[in-house]
Design a protein around this motif. Sequence first.
Motif, PDB file in Angstrom:
ATOM      1  N   THR A 121       0.807  -1.211   0.000  1.00  0.00           N
ATOM      2  CA  THR A 121       0.000   0.000   0.000  1.00  0.00           C
ATOM      3  C   THR A 121       0.845   1.268   0.000  1.00  0.00           C
ATOM      4  O   THR A 121       0.556   2.215  -0.721  1.00  0.00           O
ATOM      5  CB  THR A 121      -0.907   0.014   1.245  1.00  0.00           C
ATOM      6  OG1 THR A 121      -1.599  -1.224   1.303  1.00  0.00           O
ATOM      7  CG2 THR A 121      -1.890   1.161   1.188  1.00  0.00           C
ATOM      8  N   GLN A 122       1.882   1.282   0.814  1.00  0.00           N
ATOM      9  CA  GLN A 122       2.651   2.521   0.963  1.00  0.00           C
ATOM     10  C   GLN A 122       3.422   2.862  -0.306  1.00  0.00           C
ATOM     11  O   GLN A 122       4.150   2.041  -0.845  1.00  0.00           O
ATOM     12  CB  GLN A 122       3.629   2.408   2.141  1.00  0.00           C
ATOM     13  CG  GLN A 122       4.440   3.691   2.330  1.00  0.00           C
ATOM     14  CD  GLN A 122       5.308   3.674   3.566  1.00  0.00           C
ATOM     15  OE1 GLN A 122       4.818   3.736   4.684  1.00  0.00           O
ATOM     16  NE2 GLN A 122       6.621   3.589   3.362  1.00  0.00           N
ATOM     17  N   LEU A 123       3.238   4.102  -0.775  1.00  0.00           N
ATOM     18  CA  LEU A 123       3.960   4.576  -1.948  1.00  0.00           C
ATOM     19  C   LEU A 123       5.326   5.115  -1.520  1.00  0.00           C
ATOM     20  O   LEU A 123       6.344   4.792  -2.100  1.00  0.00           O
ATOM     21  CB  LEU A 123       3.147   5.654  -2.665  1.00  0.00           C
ATOM     22  CG  LEU A 123       1.833   5.143  -3.289  1.00  0.00           C
ATOM     23  CD1 LEU A 123       0.916   6.289  -3.657  1.00  0.00           C
ATOM     24  CD2 LEU A 123       2.112   4.284  -4.503  1.00  0.00           C
ATOM     25  N   THR A 124       5.288   5.965  -0.499  1.00  0.00           N
ATOM     26  CA  THR A 124       6.506   6.418   0.160  1.00  0.00           C
ATOM     27  C   THR A 124       6.050   7.052   1.465  1.00  0.00           C
ATOM     28  O   THR A 124       4.859   7.051   1.772  1.00  0.00           O
ATOM     29  CB  THR A 124       7.312   7.416  -0.692  1.00  0.00           C
ATOM     30  OG1 THR A 124       8.490   7.796   0.012  1.00  0.00           O
ATOM     31  CG2 THR A 124       6.506   8.667  -0.998  1.00  0.00           C
ATOM     32  N   SER A 125       6.990   7.580   2.231  1.00  0.00           N
ATOM     33  CA  SER A 125       6.621   8.227   3.478  1.00  0.00           C
ATOM     34  C   SER A 125       7.622   9.334   3.746  1.00  0.00           C
ATOM     35  O   SER A 125       8.786   9.229   3.346  1.00  0.00           O
ATOM     36  CB  SER A 125       6.640   7.184   4.604  1.00  0.00           C
ATOM     37  OG  SER A 125       6.303   7.802   5.833  1.00  0.00           O
ATOM     38  N   ILE A 126       7.154  10.405   4.373  1.00  0.00           N
ATOM     39  CA  ILE A 126       8.093  11.461   4.765  1.00  0.00           C
ATOM     40  C   ILE A 126       8.610  11.104   6.151  1.00  0.00           C
ATOM     41  O   ILE A 126       7.836  11.023   7.099  1.00  0.00           O
ATOM     42  CB  ILE A 126       7.400  12.828   4.798  1.00  0.00           C
ATOM     43  CG1 ILE A 126       6.846  13.169   3.420  1.00  0.00           C
ATOM     44  CG2 ILE A 126       8.360  13.910   5.280  1.00  0.00           C
ATOM     45  CD1 ILE A 126       5.949  14.388   3.410  1.00  0.00           C
ATOM     46  N   ILE A 127       9.906  10.881   6.262  1.00  0.00           N
ATOM     47  CA  ILE A 127      10.479  10.496   7.549  1.00  0.00           C
ATOM     48  C   ILE A 127      11.137  11.716   8.188  1.00  0.00           C
ATOM     49  O   ILE A 127      11.932  12.406   7.559  1.00  0.00           O
ATOM     50  CB  ILE A 127      11.514   9.366   7.370  1.00  0.00           C
ATOM     51  CG1 ILE A 127      10.862   8.179   6.647  1.00  0.00           C
ATOM     52  CG2 ILE A 127      12.075   8.932   8.722  1.00  0.00           C
ATOM     53  CD1 ILE A 127      11.821   7.087   6.270  1.00  0.00           C
ATOM     54  N   ASP A 128      10.765  11.971   9.444  1.00  0.00           N
ATOM     55  CA  ASP A 128      11.372  13.090  10.176  1.00  0.00           C
ATOM     56  C   ASP A 128      12.620  12.582  10.874  1.00  0.00           C
ATOM     57  O   ASP A 128      12.543  11.700  11.708  1.00  0.00           O
ATOM     58  CB  ASP A 128      10.426  13.629  11.264  1.00  0.00           C
ATOM     59  CG  ASP A 128       8.997  13.782  10.779  1.00  0.00           C
ATOM     60  OD1 ASP A 128       8.781  13.685   9.562  1.00  0.00           O
ATOM     61  OD2 ASP A 128       8.117  14.011  11.622  1.00  0.00           O
ATOM     62  N   GLU A 129      13.760  13.148  10.539  1.00  0.00           N
ATOM     63  CA  GLU A 129      15.006  12.765  11.206  1.00  0.00           C
ATOM     64  C   GLU A 129      15.436  13.904  12.127  1.00  0.00           C
ATOM     65  O   GLU A 129      16.004  14.894  11.678  1.00  0.00           O
ATOM     66  CB  GLU A 129      16.106  12.477  10.176  1.00  0.00           C
ATOM     67  CG  GLU A 129      15.912  11.198   9.387  1.00  0.00           C
ATOM     68  CD  GLU A 129      16.123   9.948  10.212  1.00  0.00           C
ATOM     69  OE1 GLU A 129      16.527  10.048  11.384  1.00  0.00           O
ATOM     70  OE2 GLU A 129      15.871   8.857   9.667  1.00  0.00           O
TER      71      GLU A 129
END
Lengths: 323, 359
Positions: free
Chosen positions: B249-257
């Motif tokens: 399902t996931q296309l991409t995700s914004i990851i907070d570093e």
Amino acid sequence: MEVWVSILLSICAASTPLLLAATGELVVERSGVLNLGVEGMMIIGAVTAFSVAQASGSVYGGAGAAIFAGAAFSLLFAFLTLTLVANQVATGLALTILGLGLSGMIGESFVGLPGLKLDAVAIPGLSGLPVVGPFFNQDPLFYTSIVLVVAVAWFLFQTKAGLTLRAVGDSHDSAHALGINVIAVRYFAIMFGGACAGLAGAYLSLVVVPQWTEGMTAGRGWIALALVVFASWRPWRVLLGAYLFGAITIAQFHAQATDASEFSHLPQWLFAIIAWATSLPAQFLTSLPYLATIVVLVLIAGNRRLTMINTPASLGKSFVPDR
Amino acid sequence: MKRLLASLLTASALALTATAAVAEEQDKTKACFIYIGPTGDFGWTYQHDQGRKSVEEAFGDKVETAYLENVPESAEAQRPIEGFARAGCDIIFTTSFNYMDPTNKAAKKFPDVKFEHATGYKRESPNVSTYSSKFYQGRYVQGQIAARMSQTGVAGYIASFPIPEVIRGINSFILGAQSINPDFKLKVVWVSTWFDPPKEADAAKALIDQGVDILTQHTDSTAPMQVAAERDIKAFGQASDMIKFGPETQLTSIIDEWGPYYVERVGAVMNGTWEQHDVWHGMAEGNVVMAPYTNMPDDVAKMAEETAAKIKSGEFEPFTGPIKKQDGTDWLKEGEVADLGTLLGMNFYVAGVDDKLPQ
């Protein structure tokens, strides 16, 4: 699947946890005990259901464990308020705080794991029907919640044991004088409430969102408590209240997402209503379920006769046998 | 008499422990964190807590960290923030937008403590810094992917509160989507909470029933991703990589570093170089990271990578004119790039958003 069926099914999913927890709490309050720990028992149920399902691979095992855990956790409240005669309000609040903290600790290693989902079970014969078929193809906990309301209504008003329980709730002194073991009745009622709250928690972590996240009950236990008063301590009205709350929750999301111009083909007056509803500010719409609850509570509180007849007269009062 | 003696003893014991604690604190730097949600939300707060753990890893014995979860975003936040300041924290990170005023108030009372407020814009005394991440850069990439992947041409957006941070994300998403498909539509649903998994799931179901086939969220739980997986549509993760909750399902995700920033700031306190600043890091500084592009054809993934690379190198900025506001008035001229002030206080939709902004 038709869109409206899908919408109605999401209403069922939003209402079921509230219904389960509120029905349990109704029995507790009918016995004269006010347990404000619903939120805590619910989240203990949620974390138990998830972790047991993960460990054993059985969702039914998880749901069963949640029932057990909720009842066991409520036993703590029962012991403190019944045996040690602690203040019910303070103890209930403490139970909620403890439950939230304890569940976070138990569930720490389960964060970020997708869980097992309790699958739908079709009821043979009924699930094949046109129009209403999909409603007989839902998860077993949904059926349980409906059966539970029927069973509690029957128990409270049609059986001798139910009459005893209500007698304890209305006047524990009289009940005691008649030789009823008030404390024992209340122990059972509290554990039943705990079991129901545990199952409601299981519904969240096994059906609505198969995952464990801390604080995932997000206040539903409190809504369940309000629903009991909302229903003026009548089982059928709990059903009504829970579904009203669920329906408004879902409907307001649709009002937000709907583009009114898609409905311009409808009769003028209907179109005008849709256009008006969808133009309401989002903050107002999201608060609607809570506003509706408050309005009903105010109306009930305003009707003295209704409250006098149904409120368990000993609600929240501690009982100390005088011998 | 006995009682008096006992209380005297307790008091002196307390005083002793207090001095012991202070003595210990002097050689350790104490970094404290205020969280909006539980550390186990697997989203926003989870990522901040990962940052806190990086601080512990980086400095080992020289640092002590503490955190408080589920702190409400109201005047009530005042007490825990000041409590931390009193408890000997050298630097306090307050990690949600509406801690803005309580943070600034506390900073005035405790001038020796450093305060770092995430996603805000008020720095009323010299010991308050603000920091944020340009998550909207990732939203632009997501918008482009959505426009390429959607069959219905409509995406759903689960939004929390109408604050600049969230509005920027919505605007950037639609700008990205309409750069590919000018007719692309976005349905926005406000849930008025950062974290309520069942409610987020309800919102997701409602949006899918309304015909969206791509879901994106600006709330903190993985619930929408699970609903999207169940209903067999595509979705974007939020704050952390949520691929486990939607492998198909996931296309991409914004990851907070947050880790590098927290390590840098705590380090600055240690060697006495901490100074007030206002930073807004993005893809270029490694604060905003995109999860792998999955469940999409290669050419879409390639396009996303190219856009992200351009944003990272500074060659392209999502808020570049010509852009009109939703009410039809001009905002940015051809080639003009939005200034940081407007972006930080963004309180309007750009043209193309099909929602009424709650005010």
